[in-house]
Design an enzyme around this catalytic site. Structure first.
Site, PDB file in Angstrom:
ATOM      1  N   HIS A  70       0.862  -1.184   0.000  1.00 25.16           N
ATOM      2  CA  HIS A  70       0.000   0.000   0.000  1.00 25.16           C
ATOM      3  C   HIS A  70       0.898   1.232   0.000  1.00 25.16           C
ATOM      4  O   HIS A  70       1.550   1.530   0.995  1.00 25.16           O
ATOM      5  CB  HIS A  70      -0.912   0.007   1.232  1.00 25.16           C
ATOM      6  CG  HIS A  70      -2.029  -0.986   1.135  1.00 25.16           C
ATOM      7  ND1 HIS A  70      -3.331  -0.637   0.886  1.00 25.16           N
ATOM      8  CD2 HIS A  70      -2.014  -2.339   1.203  1.00 25.16           C
ATOM      9  CE1 HIS A  70      -4.087  -1.726   0.825  1.00 25.16           C
ATOM     10  NE2 HIS A  70      -3.303  -2.773   1.015  1.00 25.16           N
ATOM     11  N   ALA A 122      -7.917  -7.061  -2.599  1.00 20.64           N
ATOM     12  CA  ALA A 122      -7.481  -8.440  -2.802  1.00 20.64           C
ATOM     13  C   ALA A 122      -8.371  -9.291  -1.909  1.00 20.64           C
ATOM     14  O   ALA A 122      -8.673  -8.892  -0.784  1.00 20.64           O
ATOM     15  CB  ALA A 122      -6.027  -8.595  -2.379  1.00 20.64           C
ATOM     16  N   SER A 220     -11.321  -5.454   3.995  1.00 23.51           N
ATOM     17  CA  SER A 220     -11.475  -4.009   3.745  1.00 23.51           C
ATOM     18  C   SER A 220     -12.814  -3.723   3.094  1.00 23.51           C
ATOM     19  O   SER A 220     -13.767  -4.476   3.234  1.00 23.51           O
ATOM     20  CB  SER A 220     -10.342  -3.533   2.832  1.00 23.51           C
ATOM     21  OG  SER A 220     -10.479  -4.101   1.538  1.00 23.51           O
TER      22      SER A 220
HETATM   23  N1  HPA Z   1      -8.801 -13.779   3.526  1.00 24.87           N
HETATM   24  C1  HPA Z   1      -8.941 -12.510   3.971  1.00 24.87           C
HETATM   25  N2  HPA Z   1      -8.426 -11.477   3.324  1.00 24.87           N
HETATM   26  C2  HPA Z   1      -7.746 -11.706   2.186  1.00 24.87           C
HETATM   27  C3  HPA Z   1      -7.577 -13.004   1.686  1.00 24.87           C
HETATM   28  C4  HPA Z   1      -8.135 -14.082   2.402  1.00 24.87           C
HETATM   29  O1  HPA Z   1      -8.019 -15.263   2.014  1.00 24.87           O
HETATM   30  N3  HPA Z   1      -6.848 -12.902   0.547  1.00 24.87           N
HETATM   31  C5  HPA Z   1      -6.607 -11.579   0.368  1.00 24.87           C
HETATM   32  N4  HPA Z   1      -7.142 -10.848   1.359  1.00 24.87           N
END
Ligand code: HPA
Length: 280
Positions: A70, A122, A220
């Site tokens: 970030h 993500a 998030s």
């Molecule tokens: N879990 C929670 N947050 C995430 C994941 C996950 O598998 N992959 C990327 N962010």
């Protein structure tokens, strides 16, 4: 680098306005479209042109992210042929701050003129048909962070005490995203995003339970969506699927893997978001 403490709630509106003034002083008129780039999706910034950037450290009350991947920068410039503002990096509740502080930059940008918000993140796949490297349009969410940025006295100047959440992701933007993905030949799943606090990834038993309620899981996006809907902005959300969960003990998920796949999917993510912006 110090993270600013959240002002007492009765000063929070003043804090938001102070930050809005700071971004206007730094960038001039703020574009009406905001993109928030999640983990590994910072490459979006590199494809922007005619940019001006400022570190969150230099913007009044903006909390700096402590997470690798970030950048912690606000960037104004062109993407998809239009002027936009990009938050490259965000603050998460797992960093140990009040959820209201995590949405302060977004609220300040809405106060400064943002009307459309494109959130990205993500996320881990719960849906068995999703693969790492896929993209998912968020068509609804579940808040299992059990924090809400609207808790506390309502900021009536921003929005109502009890905002309706029957359409958390704007229907026209969803249709525009679907159509843009079709035109660009990008495979785009659609589903429900489950927000947890993290920072731990999920246990196999949790994955099994969450599979019944959502398609992807992350840490998030939901607080920002909530604050944006409250303030009357229209919101689109896109998850980059960075890992899939298998119900087996001992299969490890790492932040490096999440970042790596995030970078991998980033080209399609950029093309999709630029294509959407061009047609706003
Ligand atoms: N879990 C929670 N947050 C995430 C994941 C996950 O598998 N992959 C990327 N962010």
């Amino acid at each position: 680098m110090t993270t600013p403490a959240l002002d007492p709630q009765d000063a929070h509106l003043a804090t938001i306005r102070e930050s809005a003034k700071a971004v206007e002083e730094r960038f001039g008129k703020i574009p009406d479209t905001l993109v928030v780039a999640g983990s590994g999706l910072g490459a979006f910034a590199e494809r922007m042109t005619k940019t001006t950037a400022a570190s969150y450290d230099d913007l009044k009350n903006f909390p700096q992210s402590t997470v690798v991947g970030h950048a912690g920068k606000l960037i104004v410039g062109e993407a998809g042929g239009r002027r936009i503002v990009l938050m490259s990096g965000r603050k998460h509740v797992y960093e140990g701050v009040d959820v209201r502080l995590t949405v302060l930059p977004l609220r300040a940008l809405i106060a400064a003129g943002v009307k459309t918000v494109i959130l990205s993140n993500a996320a881990g796949a719960l849906n068995r048909t999703f693969q790492p490297g896929d993209l998912m349009l968020i068509n609804d969410h579940i808040n299992m962070q059990f924090r809400n940025p609207l808790m506390g006295p309502n900021l009536d100047e921003l929005g109502p005490r009890f905002p309706d959440m029957c359409t958390p992701y704007n229907s026209e933007l969803l249709e525009l995203a679907r159509d843009t993905a079709r035109r660009e030949g990008i495979r785009l799943h659609e589903g429900v995003y489950l927000a947890l606090t993290g920072p731990t990834y999920e246990t196999p038993a949790e994955v099994q339970m969450f599979r019944g309620i959502a398609d992807a899981v992350g840490m998030s996006t939901v607080p920002e969506n909530t604050a944006a809907v409250h303030a009357g902005a229209r919101v689109l959300g896109i998850s980059a699927i960075t890992n899939s969960h298998v119900l087996k003990t001992g299969v490890v998920t790492t932040h490096e893997e999440v970042m790596d796949i995030g970078r991998h999917v980033s080209d399609e993510f950029c093309r999709l978001v630029e294509g959407i912006i061009a047609r706003l």
